[in-house]
Design an enzyme around this catalytic site. Structure first.
Site, PDB file in Angstrom:
ATOM      1  N   SER A 111       0.836  -1.193   0.000  1.00 23.61           N
ATOM      2  CA  SER A 111       0.000   0.000   0.000  1.00 23.61           C
ATOM      3  C   SER A 111       0.878   1.253   0.000  1.00 23.61           C
ATOM      4  O   SER A 111       1.725   1.412  -0.875  1.00 23.61           O
ATOM      5  CB  SER A 111      -0.933  -0.053   1.220  1.00 23.61           C
ATOM      6  OG  SER A 111      -1.981   0.842   1.068  1.00 23.61           O
ATOM      7  N   ARG A 169     -11.784   6.397   9.620  1.00 23.60           N
ATOM      8  CA  ARG A 169     -11.279   5.022   9.608  1.00 23.60           C
ATOM      9  C   ARG A 169     -12.354   4.040   9.118  1.00 23.60           C
ATOM     10  O   ARG A 169     -12.051   3.076   8.411  1.00 23.60           O
ATOM     11  CB  ARG A 169     -10.816   4.626  11.019  1.00 23.60           C
ATOM     12  CG  ARG A 169     -10.192   3.250  11.103  1.00 23.60           C
ATOM     13  CD  ARG A 169      -8.970   3.121  10.225  1.00 23.60           C
ATOM     14  NE  ARG A 169      -8.255   1.873  10.444  1.00 23.60           N
ATOM     15  CZ  ARG A 169      -7.147   1.529   9.813  1.00 23.60           C
ATOM     16  NH1 ARG A 169      -6.610   2.342   8.921  1.00 23.60           N
ATOM     17  NH2 ARG A 169      -6.550   0.385  10.058  1.00 23.60           N
ATOM     18  N   ASP A 211      -8.498  -6.715  -4.562  1.00 27.40           N
ATOM     19  CA  ASP A 211      -8.202  -5.354  -4.107  1.00 27.40           C
ATOM     20  C   ASP A 211      -8.830  -4.351  -5.063  1.00 27.40           C
ATOM     21  O   ASP A 211      -8.375  -4.154  -6.179  1.00 27.40           O
ATOM     22  CB  ASP A 211      -6.668  -5.172  -4.054  1.00 27.40           C
ATOM     23  CG  ASP A 211      -6.241  -3.832  -3.481  1.00 27.40           C
ATOM     24  OD1 ASP A 211      -7.112  -2.971  -3.244  1.00 27.40           O
ATOM     25  OD2 ASP A 211      -5.028  -3.654  -3.262  1.00 27.40           O
ATOM     26  N   HIS A 247      -7.865  -5.403  -0.146  1.00 31.36           N
ATOM     27  CA  HIS A 247      -6.572  -4.702  -0.059  1.00 31.36           C
ATOM     28  C   HIS A 247      -5.719  -5.176   1.120  1.00 31.36           C
ATOM     29  O   HIS A 247      -4.513  -5.387   0.987  1.00 31.36           O
ATOM     30  CB  HIS A 247      -6.861  -3.197   0.043  1.00 31.36           C
ATOM     31  CG  HIS A 247      -5.647  -2.355   0.185  1.00 31.36           C
ATOM     32  ND1 HIS A 247      -4.701  -2.268  -0.812  1.00 31.36           N
ATOM     33  CD2 HIS A 247      -5.197  -1.571   1.205  1.00 31.36           C
ATOM     34  CE1 HIS A 247      -3.729  -1.452  -0.422  1.00 31.36           C
ATOM     35  NE2 HIS A 247      -4.000  -1.025   0.798  1.00 31.36           N
ATOM     36  N   ASP A 248      -6.333  -5.342   2.288  1.00 31.26           N
ATOM     37  CA  ASP A 248      -5.563  -5.727   3.478  1.00 31.26           C
ATOM     38  C   ASP A 248      -5.030  -7.164   3.413  1.00 31.26           C
ATOM     39  O   ASP A 248      -4.384  -7.611   4.369  1.00 31.26           O
ATOM     40  CB  ASP A 248      -6.405  -5.548   4.755  1.00 31.26           C
ATOM     41  CG  ASP A 248      -6.125  -4.204   5.438  1.00 31.26           C
ATOM     42  OD1 ASP A 248      -5.204  -3.494   4.983  1.00 31.26           O
ATOM     43  OD2 ASP A 248      -6.813  -3.873   6.423  1.00 31.26           O
TER      44      ASP A 248
HETATM   45  C1  ACO Z   1      -0.245  -1.985   7.321  1.00 33.03           C
HETATM   46  C2  ACO Z   1       0.581  -1.483   8.311  1.00 33.03           C
HETATM   47  O1  ACO Z   1       1.629  -1.059   7.989  1.00 33.03           O
HETATM   48  S1  ACO Z   1       0.112  -1.523   9.873  1.00 33.03           S
HETATM   49  C3  ACO Z   1      -1.581  -1.278  10.036  1.00 33.03           C
HETATM   50  C4  ACO Z   1      -2.277  -2.544   9.927  1.00 33.03           C
HETATM   51  N1  ACO Z   1      -3.222  -2.688  10.957  1.00 33.03           N
HETATM   52  C5  ACO Z   1      -4.443  -2.298  10.772  1.00 33.03           C
HETATM   53  O2  ACO Z   1      -4.825  -1.822   9.744  1.00 33.03           O
HETATM   54  C6  ACO Z   1      -5.314  -2.521  11.981  1.00 33.03           C
HETATM   55  C7  ACO Z   1      -6.761  -2.577  11.653  1.00 33.03           C
HETATM   56  N2  ACO Z   1      -6.961  -3.466  10.592  1.00 33.03           N
HETATM   57  C8  ACO Z   1      -7.488  -4.704  10.740  1.00 33.03           C
HETATM   58  O3  ACO Z   1      -7.916  -5.170  11.776  1.00 33.03           O
HETATM   59  C9  ACO Z   1      -7.499  -5.478   9.495  1.00 33.03           C
HETATM   60  O4  ACO Z   1      -8.728  -5.945   9.180  1.00 33.03           O
HETATM   61  C10 ACO Z   1      -6.496  -6.580   9.522  1.00 33.03           C
HETATM   62  C11 ACO Z   1      -6.236  -6.964   8.109  1.00 33.03           C
HETATM   63  C12 ACO Z   1      -5.185  -6.052  10.037  1.00 33.03           C
HETATM   64  C13 ACO Z   1      -6.917  -7.786  10.386  1.00 33.03           C
HETATM   65  O5  ACO Z   1      -7.855  -8.588   9.729  1.00 33.03           O
HETATM   66  P1  ACO Z   1      -8.559  -9.857  10.400  1.00 33.03           P
HETATM   67  O6  ACO Z   1      -7.554 -10.701  11.075  1.00 33.03           O
HETATM   68  O7  ACO Z   1      -9.426 -10.452   9.362  1.00 33.03           O
HETATM   69  O8  ACO Z   1      -9.396  -9.224  11.567  1.00 33.03           O
HETATM   70  P2  ACO Z   1     -10.846  -8.576  11.506  1.00 33.03           P
HETATM   71  O9  ACO Z   1     -10.994  -7.698  10.332  1.00 33.03           O
HETATM   72  O10 ACO Z   1     -11.857  -9.652  11.650  1.00 33.03           O
HETATM   73  O11 ACO Z   1     -10.892  -7.648  12.784  1.00 33.03           O
HETATM   74  C14 ACO Z   1     -10.580  -8.179  13.995  1.00 33.03           C
HETATM   75  C15 ACO Z   1     -11.086  -7.271  15.126  1.00 33.03           C
HETATM   76  O12 ACO Z   1     -12.434  -6.864  14.901  1.00 33.03           O
HETATM   77  C16 ACO Z   1     -13.273  -7.297  15.993  1.00 33.03           C
HETATM   78  N3  ACO Z   1     -14.562  -7.709  15.460  1.00 33.03           N
HETATM   79  C17 ACO Z   1     -14.785  -8.704  14.589  1.00 33.03           C
HETATM   80  N4  ACO Z   1     -16.121  -8.792  14.328  1.00 33.03           N
HETATM   81  C18 ACO Z   1     -16.718  -7.836  15.044  1.00 33.03           C
HETATM   82  C19 ACO Z   1     -18.090  -7.418  15.209  1.00 33.03           C
HETATM   83  N5  ACO Z   1     -19.065  -8.001  14.555  1.00 33.03           N
HETATM   84  N6  ACO Z   1     -18.341  -6.399  16.036  1.00 33.03           N
HETATM   85  C20 ACO Z   1     -17.327  -5.784  16.697  1.00 33.03           C
HETATM   86  N7  ACO Z   1     -16.035  -6.138  16.597  1.00 33.03           N
HETATM   87  C21 ACO Z   1     -15.732  -7.147  15.778  1.00 33.03           C
HETATM   88  C22 ACO Z   1     -12.533  -8.481  16.581  1.00 33.03           C
HETATM   89  O13 ACO Z   1     -12.897  -8.696  17.921  1.00 33.03           O
HETATM   90  C23 ACO Z   1     -11.083  -8.053  16.426  1.00 33.03           C
HETATM   91  O14 ACO Z   1     -10.735  -7.168  17.482  1.00 33.03           O
HETATM   92  P3  ACO Z   1      -9.204  -7.001  17.931  1.00 33.03           P
HETATM   93  O15 ACO Z   1      -8.467  -6.446  16.745  1.00 33.03           O
HETATM   94  O16 ACO Z   1      -9.277  -6.046  19.073  1.00 33.03           O
HETATM   95  O17 ACO Z   1      -8.707  -8.355  18.331  1.00 33.03           O
HETATM   96  N1  HSE Z   2      -4.985  -1.259   6.861  1.00 36.51           N
HETATM   97  C1  HSE Z   2      -3.695  -0.763   6.529  1.00 36.51           C
HETATM   98  C2  HSE Z   2      -3.491  -0.599   5.075  1.00 36.51           C
HETATM   99  C3  HSE Z   2      -4.099   0.625   4.487  1.00 36.51           C
HETATM  100  O1  HSE Z   2      -3.582   0.806   3.215  1.00 36.51           O
HETATM  101  C4  HSE Z   2      -3.370   0.463   7.313  1.00 36.51           C
HETATM  102  O2  HSE Z   2      -4.243   0.942   8.017  1.00 36.51           O
HETATM  103  O3  HSE Z   2      -2.244   0.939   7.266  1.00 36.51           O
END
Ligand code: ACO
Ligand code: HSE
Length: 536
Positions: A175, A244, A361, A394-395
């Site tokens: 990204s 967000r 994506d 994308h993620d």
């Molecule tokens: C890219 C970089 O350089 S760093 C930045 C990357 N990090 C991020 O973007 C953080 C936020 N992003 C995410 O969570 C992204 O979806 C991902 C890709 C990182 C993780 O994806 P997945 O493993 O599929 O997790 P998912 O999308 O299901 O989200 C999980 C969280 O949502 C919560 N959740 C899931 N379903 C629900 C719901 N129905 N209601 C409320 N919360 C929910 C989970 O409890 C979990 O919480 P936690 O993160 O506190 O443990």
């Molecule tokens: N979910 C990631 C990728 C966004 O491009 C982030 O928040 O950095």
């Protein structure tokens, strides 16, 4: 959905699965800590504005080898930070790219020294709008100057130089991290050997800018944003969370949302699977079954709403709203084309490229990665294109461990003789004396001298061992001790092949020749060991 792919790095069956990579299971780098580097003196931005006392937060996994030639720089995406792998004391979750960084993982910390830094403009230890301006003693807020992806890369370069690294073995990111990768290879081509750009673009599109703009509007329309002056007061959490939520939708896909939530609603205790989409649907989902009170309140009854609310709220706990404004703006300004041409923009790039897109994506669709590859290839750059098949959207670059590992590992380990050979070498001709050869070896600290004809063609080789034997046997003429059945390699052969010849014939150096049999370099077992991590 078929994988469109360019070449042979695929597994024999030609398919991918999440568990495809069957190498030794990777482990965690364990407990890690962050470092903070203060760039000395003024730091000039692309806008011409100057920042003082710029700080860069970074982490390091693995050891640098003696000549610091095994360093991989990881660039994070929009809201990431320097903590890419391992655990900080007390953490339950590892760094954001732990699936690919660690012992025996794609970025193998036993072999490479992996560095990740928080970007300039960020809010996770590097200087950004929430930092104190050393000139005023006050928080910058929106007096922080506009920054670009180029500025982020220039700050990273200062860190890389501070660590004494002359050339990065590789640089990788997804990204916005991928944008930094591309920028590095354009700004500092001589400093990057291999580049991995994932789910990215070389020029931000109107659709991407549009999503960025809505996110920024959500923040600046929040009264608590207060013209960017909210530090020490209530933060604009409503606006930031909304930004967000919008952003997060773009990081997912239609299919992944179907799979995660379907039409599931809160309070529905029975679910059923709906046909080929595997959607989850509430059995009691008809509107009439909800109380009119709940309906009128517009409460977030769908699971996807609750999820987005959670993601939005969570984000406000870890990210600064002003940083979000500056960084998304830097993304919007990103455009590597020159005079409207990406081919021109990439002229001068020398790094070998692996460009990866993700099939689902829709934010950075595969065609944008293909454009990067086309423009690089038009410049004669060795650029490989791969598309990860994933429903995560994308993620997926944060989730698809198996496919990423397979592609990255094979790209990083593909080393050619040309990557390692020494182009500054010494030769002798067969009518020279043993004394001359012997003096040359001592003076230049070399143990192998290719013997060449007048027009530079390989005729044989003389080693220090041959000279020692000749002196013992009182032989004076070089011609008498030359090994004529000399083993050699071509520069486009894989280093493993060169290594296997050396091992098979118990030799420690091979001349490298061109198609006309002229010597163009020499490859030694020492240089191969250095590359593959003979750590001191
Ligand atoms: C890219 C970089 O350089 S760093 C930045 C990357 N990090 C991020 O973007 C953080 C936020 N992003 C995410 O969570 C992204 O979806 C991902 C890709 C990182 C993780 O994806 P997945 O493993 O599929 O997790 P998912 O999308 O299901 O989200 C999980 C969280 O949502 C919560 N959740 C899931 N379903 C629900 C719901 N129905 N209601 C409320 N919360 C929910 C989970 O409890 C979990 O919480 P936690 O993160 O506190 O443990
Ligand atoms: N979910 C990631 C990728 C966004 O491009 C982030 O928040 O950095």
């Amino acid at each position: 959905m078929a994988i469109s792919s360019s070449n042979s790095s695929r597994n024999p069956s030609g398919t991918f699965s999440k568990n495809l990579f069957s190498g030794k299971k990777g482990q965690s780098v364990g407990l890690v800590r962050s470092f903070n580097y203060k760039i000395p003196g003024p730091f000039e931005l692309e806008s011409g504005k100057i920042l003082h006392g710029v700080r860069i937060e970074y982490e390091v996994y693995g050891k640098m080898n003696a000549d610091k030639s095994n360093v991989i720089l990881i660039c994070h995406a929009l809201t990431g930070d320097a903590h890419a792998a391992g655990f900080h004391q007390g953490d339950k979750k590892p760094g954001w790219w732990d699936i690919v960084i660690g012992p025996n993982k794609a970025f193998d910390s036993e072999k490479y020294c992996i560095i990740c830094s928080n970007i300039l403009g960020g809010c996770r230890g590097s200087t950004g709008p929430s930092s104190i301006n050393p000139e005023t003693g006050k928080i910058y807020g929106i007096s922080f100057p506009v920054i670009t992806i180029g500025d982020m890369v220039n700050a990273q370069k200062k860190l890389v130089e501070h660590l004494g690294i002359e050339q990065l073995f590789a640089i990788a990111g997804g990204s916005m991290g991928g944008m930094q990768v591309l920028q590095w290879t354009v700004s500092y081509p001589e400093m990057v050997r291999k580049a991995i750009a994932i789910a990215t673009t070389a020029s931000t599109t109107p659709q991407q800018i549009a999503f960025g703009a809505i996110g920024r509007k959500a923040i600046t329309d929040d009264p608590k944003w207060n013209g960017g002056d909210y530090y020490g007061k209530k933060i604009p959490s409503q606006g930031l969370a909304l930004a967000r939520m919008i952003g997060h939708i773009t990081y997912l896909s239609d299919a992944s949302m179907q799979k995660k939530f379907g039409r599931l609603q809160k309070g529905a205790d029975t679910v059923s699977t709906a046909g080929s989409t595997s959607a989850i649907s509430a059995t009691a989902a008809s509107l009439s079954e909800f109380s009119s009170e709940l309906f009128q309140e517009f409460a977030p009854n769908f699971e996807v709403e609750s999820y987005l609310n959670y993601q939005g709220d969570n984000f406000t706990k870890r990210f600064d709203a002003n940083s979000y404004l500056y960084i998304t703006k830097a993304v919007d300004y990103f455009d590597l084309s020159k005079n409207g041409s990406l081919i021109e923009g990439f002229s001068g790039v020398t790094a070998k490229f692996l460009v990866i897109s993700i099939s689902s994506d829709w934010l950075y669709p595969p065609y944008q990665s293909q454009e990067i590859v086309s423009a690089l290839t038009a410049n004669g750059v060795d650029a490989r294109y791969e598309e990860i098949r994933s429903q995560y959207g994308h993620d997926a670059f944060l989730l698809e461990e198996g496919q990423l590992s397979y592609l990255i590992k094979s790209f990083l380990s593909e080393v050619l003789v040309s990557d390692v050979m020494n182009r500054n070498f010494y030769t002798v001709s067969r009518d020279e004396t043993i004394e001359h050869a012997s003096r040359l070896m001592v003076k230049e600290c070399v143990s192998h001298l290719p013997v060449i004809s007048e027009d530079g063609r390989l005729e044989g080789i003389v080693t220090s061992w041959d000279i020692t034997k000749a002196v013992a046997c009182k032989i004076n003429e070089l011609d008498e001790i030359i090994t004529r059945d000399v083993k050699y390699v071509y520069e486009d052969e894989r280093i493993e092949y060169a290594s296997s010849i050396m091992e098979k014939h118990s030799i420690s150096a091979l001349p490298v020749i061109d198609s006309e049999h002229r010597v163009i370099g020499i490859v030694t077992s020492e240089s191969i060991s250095a590359l593959f991590g003979n750590y001191d």
